[in-house]
Write a protein that holds these residues in place. Sequence first.
Motif, short mmCIF file in Angstrom:
data_model
loop_
_atom_site.label_atom_id
_atom_site.label_comp_id
_atom_site.label_asym_id
_atom_site.label_seq_id
_atom_site.Cartn_x
_atom_site.Cartn_y
_atom_site.Cartn_z
N LEU A 240 0.85 -1.20 0.00
CA LEU A 240 0.00 0.00 0.00
C LEU A 240 0.88 1.24 0.00
CD1 LEU A 240 -2.58 -0.99 2.76
CD2 LEU A 240 -2.77 -1.38 0.31
N THR B 55 -2.32 6.41 -6.00
CA THR B 55 -2.49 5.60 -4.80
C THR B 55 -2.69 4.15 -5.21
OG1 THR B 55 -4.91 5.80 -4.69
CG2 THR B 55 -3.62 7.54 -3.65
N GLY C 81 -3.75 0.47 -3.50
CA GLY C 81 -4.25 -0.20 -2.32
C GLY C 81 -5.33 -1.20 -2.68
N ALA D 27 -2.75 4.28 1.43
CA ALA D 27 -3.32 4.72 0.16
C ALA D 27 -4.32 5.82 0.49
CB ALA D 27 -3.98 3.57 -0.58
#
Length: 340
Positions: free
Chosen positions: A189, A254, A256, A314
Amino acid sequence: MEDNSSFARSAVSDDCEYQPCRVVSLSDDESDEELIQELEAAAAEAEPDPTENTTMWTDAADTLHFYEVPGVKDQRADHKKKKEEPNTRVFDFRDGTLPQKAQVVGEGNLEEMNTKATMLRLQPGAYLKVRLGIETQQMIWKKQKEKEKKMQERRARRAKARGEETEEPSATDEMHQDQLPERREKVQLYTLIMDMLLPAAPPSQGLSVYTTGWPYPTEVGECLVSANLGLGLDESFGQDGSVPLEKWTRVVVTVGSDTMTTYVGGKKCAVVAKKEITIHGGRFAVDPEGIVLFGGGASTEVCIKYVKFIANTALSGSQVRAGTYVDSLYSQCVKDAEKA
């Protein structure tokens, strides 16, 4: 007699803080309760003021020392260094020096802008390596085991010196522990934040924003700026023209769960869903030692002012929007001037 007080003061660093010691003695007619009360009073005097704000925070005005406001004088000497959080790494190119843990491979150089801040310009084919040095749970566990082993060895030596019998680990056990396979833990993450400028659109293959290969880039990037100026991967690049040309833009990636989400200027651009993201230590997992920026596949000229990597987090869409101008492209003064 010569006064040595000035010498004594000079021998102490200005950064050192100390509290005077208080000696408490117990006479025959004093009780334990009186001593405890006196010790508690001495401890209270040494405690810091609970109302004192010791937290680290930033806002848009923090960029003033980088001359983001025209006419501001050089204030680099007054810039206060901020302690990095354990899972966060920041690489700022605006103060005229290349960050210590950043390395340019190929042709790239710092250039001064009209605001007197500097930027890093990477020529086609060049890329940027940034050393993260993130401490994973595996590394923490390994350090703890090494510490415990040293403590056991120290206790065994002391017991042996006292003539006591100790149980030594067998050579078979030690050999077994040394030969246990250890898979390197990676960061699954994370959030990557960059302030960048593209002078021209990338070629048809796109511009790799980052690759997880370390210390050398992979041939294909994990996130690309497309030839149509979208930001994403495969067929998911969001709206064409999301990444503007000749304009400083904050891009955020991001990673995740099972998705990669990209943002441009605080607005969501694309959501890329791939099963590969869920694979532990797979393609999208970042090596805790470092990451390569703009290094995979075809490349074009790109300018960078600021990079931030956050491990094990994230950011959500609201967090990305809230942080658009933190440590960022513009100061509040510039934003107000643009609206006027």
